[in-house]
Design a protein around this motif. Structure first.
Motif, PDB file in Angstrom:
ATOM      1  N   PHE A  25       0.855  -1.187   0.000  1.00 18.49           N
ATOM      2  CA  PHE A  25       0.000   0.000   0.000  1.00 18.49           C
ATOM      3  C   PHE A  25       0.886   1.229   0.000  1.00 18.49           C
ATOM      4  O   PHE A  25       2.043   1.172   0.411  1.00 18.49           O
ATOM      5  CB  PHE A  25      -0.885   0.040   1.240  1.00 18.49           C
ATOM      6  CG  PHE A  25      -2.023  -0.941   1.194  1.00 18.49           C
ATOM      7  CD1 PHE A  25      -3.049  -0.791   0.283  1.00 18.49           C
ATOM      8  CD2 PHE A  25      -2.054  -2.017   2.070  1.00 18.49           C
ATOM      9  CE1 PHE A  25      -4.104  -1.691   0.247  1.00 18.49           C
ATOM     10  CE2 PHE A  25      -3.102  -2.915   2.039  1.00 18.49           C
ATOM     11  CZ  PHE A  25      -4.122  -2.758   1.121  1.00 18.49           C
ATOM     12  N   ALA A  34       1.581  -4.766   3.380  1.00 18.49           N
ATOM     13  CA  ALA A  34       0.613  -5.254   4.368  1.00 18.49           C
ATOM     14  C   ALA A  34       0.659  -6.770   4.424  1.00 18.49           C
ATOM     15  O   ALA A  34       0.472  -7.380   5.470  1.00 18.49           O
ATOM     16  CB  ALA A  34      -0.789  -4.775   4.021  1.00 18.49           C
ATOM     17  N   PRO A  53      -1.455  -9.319  15.796  1.00 20.22           N
ATOM     18  CA  PRO A  53      -1.760  -7.984  16.300  1.00 20.22           C
ATOM     19  C   PRO A  53      -2.408  -7.111  15.227  1.00 20.22           C
ATOM     20  O   PRO A  53      -2.362  -7.430  14.047  1.00 20.22           O
ATOM     21  CB  PRO A  53      -0.396  -7.422  16.706  1.00 20.22           C
ATOM     22  CG  PRO A  53       0.609  -8.266  16.015  1.00 20.22           C
ATOM     23  CD  PRO A  53      -0.011  -9.592  15.765  1.00 20.22           C
ATOM     24  N   SER A  54      -3.009  -6.026  15.677  1.00 22.60           N
ATOM     25  CA  SER A  54      -3.662  -5.098  14.766  1.00 22.60           C
ATOM     26  C   SER A  54      -2.655  -4.593  13.737  1.00 22.60           C
ATOM     27  O   SER A  54      -1.519  -4.273  14.065  1.00 22.60           O
ATOM     28  CB  SER A  54      -4.219  -3.925  15.582  1.00 22.60           C
ATOM     29  OG  SER A  54      -5.114  -3.201  14.806  1.00 22.60           O
ATOM     30  N   GLY A  55      -3.083  -4.574  12.487  1.00 19.93           N
ATOM     31  CA  GLY A  55      -2.211  -4.077  11.431  1.00 19.93           C
ATOM     32  C   GLY A  55      -1.246  -5.109  10.901  1.00 19.93           C
ATOM     33  O   GLY A  55      -0.375  -4.795  10.079  1.00 19.93           O
ATOM     34  N   SER A  56      -1.361  -6.365  11.351  1.00 19.81           N
ATOM     35  CA  SER A  56      -0.405  -7.377  10.905  1.00 19.81           C
ATOM     36  C   SER A  56      -0.730  -7.904   9.503  1.00 19.81           C
ATOM     37  O   SER A  56       0.036  -8.676   8.943  1.00 19.81           O
ATOM     38  CB  SER A  56      -0.360  -8.527  11.913  1.00 19.81           C
ATOM     39  OG  SER A  56      -1.652  -9.072  12.082  1.00 19.81           O
ATOM     40  N   GLY A  57      -1.871  -7.523   8.953  1.00 18.27           N
ATOM     41  CA  GLY A  57      -2.170  -7.909   7.575  1.00 18.27           C
ATOM     42  C   GLY A  57      -3.201  -9.020   7.436  1.00 18.27           C
ATOM     43  O   GLY A  57      -3.395  -9.554   6.348  1.00 18.27           O
ATOM     44  N   LYS A  58      -3.891  -9.358   8.519  1.00 19.30           N
ATOM     45  CA  LYS A  58      -4.862 -10.454   8.478  1.00 19.30           C
ATOM     46  C   LYS A  58      -5.995 -10.180   7.489  1.00 19.30           C
ATOM     47  O   LYS A  58      -6.288 -11.006   6.613  1.00 19.30           O
ATOM     48  CB  LYS A  58      -5.477 -10.669   9.880  1.00 19.30           C
ATOM     49  CG  LYS A  58      -4.450 -10.861  10.974  1.00 19.30           C
ATOM     50  CD  LYS A  58      -5.107 -11.065  12.325  1.00 19.30           C
ATOM     51  CE  LYS A  58      -5.885  -9.867  12.849  1.00 19.30           C
ATOM     52  NZ  LYS A  58      -5.049  -8.719  13.262  1.00 19.30           N
ATOM     53  N   SER A  59      -6.605  -9.007   7.637  1.00 20.60           N
ATOM     54  CA  SER A  59      -7.730  -8.694   6.760  1.00 20.60           C
ATOM     55  C   SER A  59      -7.265  -8.591   5.311  1.00 20.60           C
ATOM     56  O   SER A  59      -7.943  -9.066   4.399  1.00 20.60           O
ATOM     57  CB  SER A  59      -8.390  -7.383   7.180  1.00 20.60           C
ATOM     58  OG  SER A  59      -8.923  -7.514   8.470  1.00 20.60           O
ATOM     59  N   THR A  60      -6.131  -7.977   5.118  1.00 18.59           N
ATOM     60  CA  THR A  60      -5.613  -7.840   3.754  1.00 18.59           C
ATOM     61  C   THR A  60      -5.428  -9.212   3.118  1.00 18.59           C
ATOM     62  O   THR A  60      -5.810  -9.436   1.962  1.00 18.59           O
ATOM     63  CB  THR A  60      -4.274  -7.071   3.775  1.00 18.59           C
ATOM     64  OG1 THR A  60      -4.463  -5.846   4.477  1.00 18.59           O
ATOM     65  CG2 THR A  60      -3.794  -6.782   2.370  1.00 18.59           C
ATOM     66  N   HIS A 214      -8.950 -11.597  16.642  1.00 17.01           N
ATOM     67  CA  HIS A 214      -8.026 -11.124  17.668  1.00 17.01           C
ATOM     68  C   HIS A 214      -8.091 -12.008  18.891  1.00 17.01           C
ATOM     69  O   HIS A 214      -7.263 -11.929  19.775  1.00 17.01           O
ATOM     70  CB  HIS A 214      -8.504  -9.752  18.177  1.00 17.01           C
ATOM     71  CG  HIS A 214      -7.994  -8.626  17.393  1.00 17.01           C
ATOM     72  ND1 HIS A 214      -8.803  -7.804  16.670  1.00 17.01           N
ATOM     73  CD2 HIS A 214      -6.739  -8.176  17.200  1.00 17.01           C
ATOM     74  CE1 HIS A 214      -8.077  -6.880  16.077  1.00 17.01           C
ATOM     75  NE2 HIS A 214      -6.822  -7.086  16.388  1.00 17.01           N
TER      76      HIS A 214
END
Ligand SMILES: Nc1ncnc2c1ncn2[C@@H]1O[C@H](COP(=O)(O)OP(=O)(O)OP(=O)(O)O)[C@@H](O)[C@H]1O
Ligand SMILES: [Mg+2]
Lengths: 256, 462
Positions: A25, A34, A53-60, A214
């Motif tokens: 990104f 990401a 953790p948050s921002g680790s790229g799971k959703s991406t 999470h």
């Protein structure tokens, strides 16, 4: 498609895989990966959790798997299709026919009843394609939705809404169900019930579930847990207890 | 597609209405002054007719713009509803919020009216300058005749209705407790608050209007005075349609939507229309009124001309009939033009609003596998069904009123005692073209809004 059986004839059959998957990104100046070189496979009949953790790229990663986002490099293969070779239209059709989605915020259509919501995907194609009604009835029964099919989402509790969403995700017998924080808006007990049901429904079937979460308790219902950090998969484990997952997550977080 | 769109739409509508009112009153007053100085206009009748026409078109413009402005403010509030609810949760008092919003409406009303007055007066002055001293009708008039103090009344009404519309658009959120407000924000987005029952008062008005119209049509066989009954019937019917629009228009829409396939984009569109019947009907109302007015005049003229042609053994040929109709179409079209533009703005604001409020649903459906083209087609169909329902309703109501008008005035003078009803093909063609343009205008922006993003990004933004 075959009906589910506890013997799990599909165990080990891969439903989706990625190869050296990368998604960046940002503009030239400040580019962030990401997802940074992920090669994994997801199996049928199993619930795979992705934690981190948050921002680790799971959703991406999940969006790339579902063809909702395009990788900067690398490949995704889903149910025998190389996603990179499909155009928007074909990707939409593949989502329609071979994937199911469960969202954190349920995302049922407010004006439709529970049953209409479950059947909504039937109407998305050019021709109506009724689901297998027997399968639908068994889903409704097993998810405990029988008494509330005529109600609208506003008249259902969060847990009930999520169960309707699960029925919607499974009604067309998808190859894979994607769930992003499916218990994020539910209390612990309700979340546990919902996951238990989801796991029971797919275990041994030919449908694989990819769940982003999470929550170590949620992940403890998974058959397999992938841990991500900074866009990479840093740990992979078979089914574990919530306490072990929590400990591992803490360890991963401290290790950065 | 944001609060700004709604504000701009409201501003444009207010300015247009103000300009229309100023133009109408000053040109009428000019014409009256000019006429009064010709032997032709000595009697009271021309003045009376002019006055009635001006007042009725002013009222129609006021009604239509109030409806559209209310909808535009509903858009503004809808896009801010969470913000308002949140402000209340954080301690802002309901009374303060309400005053803030009403003041914003009043400011907008004042600004729009000022702009409209300037534009309207400018055009009126230009018309006067272009026609003065050429020996025509306006020769006897002076520039001072352009100013009609009577214009003050509708202009004040316009500003007041704007403030009221702003107030009403936010009533639900502000009446609730702060916590409820957040919940209501959701309920309003989902349309749970709209009722489509036909209220008894509206039903009574409709019935009375229809009975009076039938009486007028039959009475017209005996005496031209039946037109007075017809006038009353038409007015009562129009008021009935206005008050009952939330119940009537959704039914027409549903009827048309029933002809659509039950799958794909058509199903999505039908669902969207069902969801917000009241909003849809408000969107369509202005269009119904404009189309009905034009149709009424054209059908009346065409029916009269044709009946007389038949009566006099076809000596009046079709060419003359067409010519008369074209003139009527042009004059009434010009009078209705601004109202039609206001209605079009209203329709597009509403389609925009409905798309905006359903952004999350649309994105969800796309994630579930609806492709981009079908998502756009759903919006297109929704707009098309709404404008088709509106134009067809207007055409039907206008035709009935037009024919009853002609019949009640002329029926008794004809041998057959019946005026032949004529709905000219030309009119239907023009109206169909209007519907097409309306559909295009009202759906371009929302379609682009939906298609600009990938499903995931649209979902995140919704
Ligand atoms: N559309 C986007 N544009 C720019 N950066 C993005 C975009 N989407 C995600 N990112 C970035 O990519 C990284 C991974 O985001 P992602 O949403 O995948 O994290 P996540 O693991 O799902 O986090 P969370 O648990 O908080 O949901 C983050 O640094 C995020 O800022
Ligand atoms: Mg995430």
């Amino acid at each position: 498609m075959t009906t589910s059986s506890p013997a799990s004839p599909f165990a080990g059959a891969v439903v989706a895989r990625t190869r050296a998957l990368r998604r960046e990104f940002g503009t030239d100046g400040a580019r962030v990966a990401a997802v940074d070189g992920v090669t994994v496979a997801f199996e049928r009949g199993r619930l795979t959790a992705i934690v981190g953790p948050s921002g680790s790229g799971k959703s991406t990663l999940m969006h790339l798997l579902a063809g909702l986002d395009h990788p900067t490099s690398g490949d995704v293969e889903l149910d025998g299709h190389a996603l990179g070779e499909l155009d928007e239209r074909a990707l939409a059709a593949l989502r329609h026919e071979r994937m199911g989605f469960v969202f954190q915020s349920f995302n049922l259509m407010p004006a439709l009843t529970a049953l209409q919501n479950i059947r909504l995907p039937e109407q998305l194609g050019a021709r109506p394609r009724p689901h297998d009604r027997e399968w639908e009835a068994s889903l409704i029964d097993r998810l405990g939705l029988a008494g509330m099919l005529g109600r609208r989402p506003a008249e259902l509790s969060g847990g009930q809404q999520q169960r309707v969403a699960i029925a919607r995700a499974l009604a067309h017998r998808p190859a894979v169900v994607f769930a992003d924080e499916p218990t994020g808006n539910l209390d612990i007990t309700t979340g546990r019930d919902v996951l238990q049901l989801l796991a029971e429904l797919v275990r041994g079937s030919d449908c694989g579930v990819v769940m982003v979460t999470h929550d170590p308790t949620a992940a403890s219902y998974a058959d397999r847990v992938l841990s991500m950090r900074d866009g990479r998969v840093v740990r992979e484990s078979e089914r574990s207890s919530a306490a072990d997952i929590a400990a591992a997550m803490l360890e991963d977080a401290v290790a950065r | 597609m944001s609060a700004r769109t709604g504000t701009l739409a409201a501003l444009a509508v207010i300015a247009l209405s103000a300009a229309y009112i100023v133009l109408l009153t000053s040109l009428t007053s000019l014409l009256r002054a000019g006429l009064a100085r010709t032997p032709f206009g000595q009697g009271e009748t021309p003045e009376l007719v002019l006055g009635i026409l001006a007042v009725s078109f002013t009222i129609v413009a006021l009604v239509v713009s109030t409806v559209v402005v209310t909808n535009a403010f509903a858009l503004v509030t809808a896009t801010r509803i969470r913000e308002i609810a949140l402000r209340r949760l954080l301690g802002a008092s309901a009374r303060r919020e309400r005053r803030r919003i009403a003041a914003q409406g009043a400011r907008l009303g004042l600004l729009g009216t000022a702009v409209g007055i300037a534009v309207g007066a400018g055009i009126a002055l230009a018309v006067f300058a272009a026609n003065a001293g050429d020996g025509g009708m306006l020769d006897g008039a002076s520039a001072a005749d352009l100013v009609d103090p009577g214009a003050i009344v509708p202009l004040v009404a316009l500003i007041a209705s704007t403030a009221l519309a702003a107030w009403r658009g936010s009533a639900a959120v502000l009446d609730a407790s702060p916590v409820q407000a957040l919940g209501l924000a959701t309920a309003q987005e989902t349309g749970g608050l709209e009722s489509t029952r036909l209220r008894p008062a509206a039903a009574a008005l409709l019935l009375t209007g229809l009975v009076l119209l039938v009486v007028a049509a039959i009475g017209g066989m005996l005496t031209p005075l039946a037109v007075l009954v017809g006038l009353a019937g038409g007015t009562v019917l129009a008021v009935g349609i206005l008050t009952g629009s939330n119940a009537l228009l959704p039914r027409v829409t549903a009827l048309i939507a029933r002809a659509l396939p039950r799958t794909g984009p058509a199903a999505a569109a039908a669902h969207a229309l069902r969801e917000h019947p009241a909003r849809t009907s408000r969107a369509a109302l202005g269009v119904v009124i404009s189309v009905a007015i034009v149709t009424m005049f054209v059908v009346a003229t065409a029916s009269v001309a044709t009946s007389q042609a038949i009566e006099y053994e076809g000596s009046t040929d079709a060419v003359v009939v067409t010519e008369i109709m074209l003139v009527v179409l042009a004059v009434v079209g010009a009078l209705t033009g601004v109202i039609a533009v206001i209605s079009a703005i209203g329709l597009s604001t509403t389609v925009a609003l409905s798309t905006r409020l359903r952004a999350r649903e649309i994105a969800t459906t796309r994630i579930l596998g609806q492709n981009r083209g079908d998502a756009a087609r759903a919006i297109l169909i929704e707009g098309a069904v709404t404008s088709a329902a509106a134009t067809l309703s207007g055409l039907a109501v206008g035709s009935v009123l037009g024919w009853v008008g002609a019949q009640s005035v002329l029926g008794s003078t004809l041998q057959s005692q019946l005026v032949t009803p004529v709905v000219p093909v030309l009119l239907v063609g023009v109206i169909a073209a209007v519907a097409l343009v309306l559909t295009a205008l009202s759906t371009i922006a929302p379609m682009r809004f939906v298609l600009a993003d990938s499903p995931m990004r649209a979902f995140a933004r919704a």
